[in-house]
Design a protein around this motif. Structure first.
Motif, PDB file in Angstrom:
ATOM      1  N   UNK A   1       0.815  -1.280  -0.014  1.00  0.00           N
ATOM      2  CA  UNK A   1       0.024   0.108   0.072  1.00  0.00           C
ATOM      3  C   UNK A   1       0.789   1.024   0.039  1.00  0.00           C
ATOM      4  N   UNK A   2       2.285   1.096   0.815  1.00  0.00           N
ATOM      5  CA  UNK A   2       3.011   2.328   0.796  1.00  0.00           C
ATOM      6  C   UNK A   2       3.615   2.593  -0.562  1.00  0.00           C
ATOM      7  N   UNK A   3       3.779   1.470  -1.425  1.00  0.00           N
ATOM      8  CA  UNK A   3       4.306   1.722  -2.576  1.00  0.00           C
ATOM      9  C   UNK A   3       3.384   2.168  -3.571  1.00  0.00           C
ATOM     10  N   UNK A   4       2.141   2.058  -3.301  1.00  0.00           N
ATOM     11  CA  UNK A   4       0.940   2.270  -4.473  1.00  0.00           C
ATOM     12  C   UNK A   4       0.592   3.669  -3.981  1.00  0.00           C
ATOM     13  N   UNK A   5       0.726   4.266  -2.747  1.00  0.00           N
ATOM     14  CA  UNK A   5       0.673   5.679  -2.334  1.00  0.00           C
ATOM     15  C   UNK A   5       1.740   6.438  -3.068  1.00  0.00           C
ATOM     16  N   UNK A   6       2.861   5.969  -2.913  1.00  0.00           N
ATOM     17  CA  UNK A   6       4.305   6.641  -3.415  1.00  0.00           C
ATOM     18  C   UNK A   6       3.980   6.864  -5.080  1.00  0.00           C
ATOM     19  N   UNK A   7       3.356   5.676  -5.743  1.00  0.00           N
ATOM     20  CA  UNK A   7       3.386   5.735  -7.082  1.00  0.00           C
ATOM     21  C   UNK A   7       2.182   6.880  -7.497  1.00  0.00           C
ATOM     22  N   UNK A   8       1.346   7.225  -6.621  1.00  0.00           N
ATOM     23  CA  UNK A   8       0.408   7.851  -6.936  1.00  0.00           C
ATOM     24  C   UNK A   8       0.572   9.398  -6.640  1.00  0.00           C
ATOM     25  N   UNK A   9       1.617   9.804  -6.060  1.00  0.00           N
ATOM     26  CA  UNK A   9       2.126  11.068  -5.920  1.00  0.00           C
ATOM     27  C   UNK A   9       2.232  11.741  -7.363  1.00  0.00           C
TER      28      UNK A   9
ATOM     29  N   UNK B   1       4.485  13.578 -10.201  1.00  0.00           N
ATOM     30  CA  UNK B   1       5.935  13.376 -10.671  1.00  0.00           C
ATOM     31  C   UNK B   1       6.912  13.966  -9.963  1.00  0.00           C
ATOM     32  N   UNK B   2       6.670  15.264  -9.676  1.00  0.00           N
ATOM     33  CA  UNK B   2       7.680  16.016  -8.965  1.00  0.00           C
ATOM     34  C   UNK B   2       7.969  15.442  -7.536  1.00  0.00           C
ATOM     35  N   UNK B   3       6.873  15.102  -7.059  1.00  0.00           N
ATOM     36  CA  UNK B   3       7.253  14.485  -5.597  1.00  0.00           C
ATOM     37  C   UNK B   3       7.729  13.210  -5.494  1.00  0.00           C
ATOM     38  N   UNK B   4       7.527  12.564  -6.533  1.00  0.00           N
ATOM     39  CA  UNK B   4       7.973  11.093  -6.504  1.00  0.00           C
ATOM     40  C   UNK B   4       9.699  10.998  -6.351  1.00  0.00           C
ATOM     41  N   UNK B   5      10.194  12.019  -6.688  1.00  0.00           N
ATOM     42  CA  UNK B   5      11.809  12.184  -6.538  1.00  0.00           C
ATOM     43  C   UNK B   5      12.107  11.894  -5.190  1.00  0.00           C
ATOM     44  N   UNK B   6      11.244  12.002  -4.186  1.00  0.00           N
ATOM     45  CA  UNK B   6      11.498  11.479  -2.922  1.00  0.00           C
ATOM     46  C   UNK B   6      11.510   9.990  -2.813  1.00  0.00           C
ATOM     47  N   UNK B   7      10.879   9.263  -3.680  1.00  0.00           N
ATOM     48  CA  UNK B   7      10.785   7.849  -3.526  1.00  0.00           C
ATOM     49  C   UNK B   7      10.603   7.053  -2.329  1.00  0.00           C
ATOM     50  N   UNK B   8      11.944   6.515  -1.773  1.00  0.00           N
ATOM     51  CA  UNK B   8      12.073   5.778  -0.864  1.00  0.00           C
ATOM     52  C   UNK B   8      11.556   6.390   0.526  1.00  0.00           C
ATOM     53  N   UNK B   9      12.047   7.675   0.754  1.00  0.00           N
ATOM     54  CA  UNK B   9      11.770   8.392   1.790  1.00  0.00           C
ATOM     55  C   UNK B   9      10.223   8.643   2.102  1.00  0.00           C
ATOM     56  N   UNK B  10       9.532   9.000   0.966  1.00  0.00           N
ATOM     57  CA  UNK B  10       8.022   9.199   0.958  1.00  0.00           C
ATOM     58  C   UNK B  10       7.394   7.861   1.219  1.00  0.00           C
ATOM     59  N   UNK B  11       7.932   6.595   0.614  1.00  0.00           N
ATOM     60  CA  UNK B  11       7.438   5.334   1.074  1.00  0.00           C
ATOM     61  C   UNK B  11       7.644   4.875   2.465  1.00  0.00           C
ATOM     62  N   UNK B  12       8.779   5.340   2.855  1.00  0.00           N
ATOM     63  CA  UNK B  12       9.018   4.976   4.372  1.00  0.00           C
ATOM     64  C   UNK B  12       7.918   5.500   5.229  1.00  0.00           C
ATOM     65  N   UNK B  13       7.742   6.856   4.957  1.00  0.00           N
ATOM     66  CA  UNK B  13       6.735   7.909   5.635  1.00  0.00           C
ATOM     67  C   UNK B  13       5.369   7.362   5.567  1.00  0.00           C
ATOM     68  N   UNK B  14       4.935   6.845   4.385  1.00  0.00           N
ATOM     69  CA  UNK B  14       3.857   6.225   4.196  1.00  0.00           C
ATOM     70  C   UNK B  14       3.542   5.110   5.134  1.00  0.00           C
TER      71      UNK B  14
END
Length: 81
Positions: free
Chosen positions: A10-18, A20-33
């Motif tokens: 689910x965290x990966x799916x949320x990260x993919x839904x960000x 494009x500009x916010x996706x550069x945070x990638x793993x950090x965003x996924x860890x936060x989710x």
């Protein structure tokens, strides 16, 4: 216990839904989710489907035993009366 694989998915799916500009945070965003999801689910005190089914089966067995004991008690009371 909560299935961590599903939380990761689910965290990966949320990260993919960000956007494009916010996706550069990638793993950090996924860890936060992931952390937010784990905290939220823990606060809700949810159980897994497996735990639910185990408890449901245990309850059914207890109800069967109770009915049998009630029947035995009724028979003993009838004999004693």
């Amino acid at each position: 216990m909560i299935d961590l694989a599903r939380i990761d998915e689910l965290a990966a799916r949320l990260t993919q839904a960000l956007p494009p500009g916010a996706r550069t945070m990638g793993e950090e965003a996924q860890a936060q989710f992931r952390a937010a999801l784990q905290k939220g689910l823990a606060a809700m005190d949810v159980v897994t489907r497996e735990d639910y089914e185990l408890q449901k089966a245990a309850l059914a067995r207890a109800e069967e035993k109770l009915k049998a004991l009630e029947g035995r008690l009724a028979a003993l009371e009838a004999d004693g009366a």
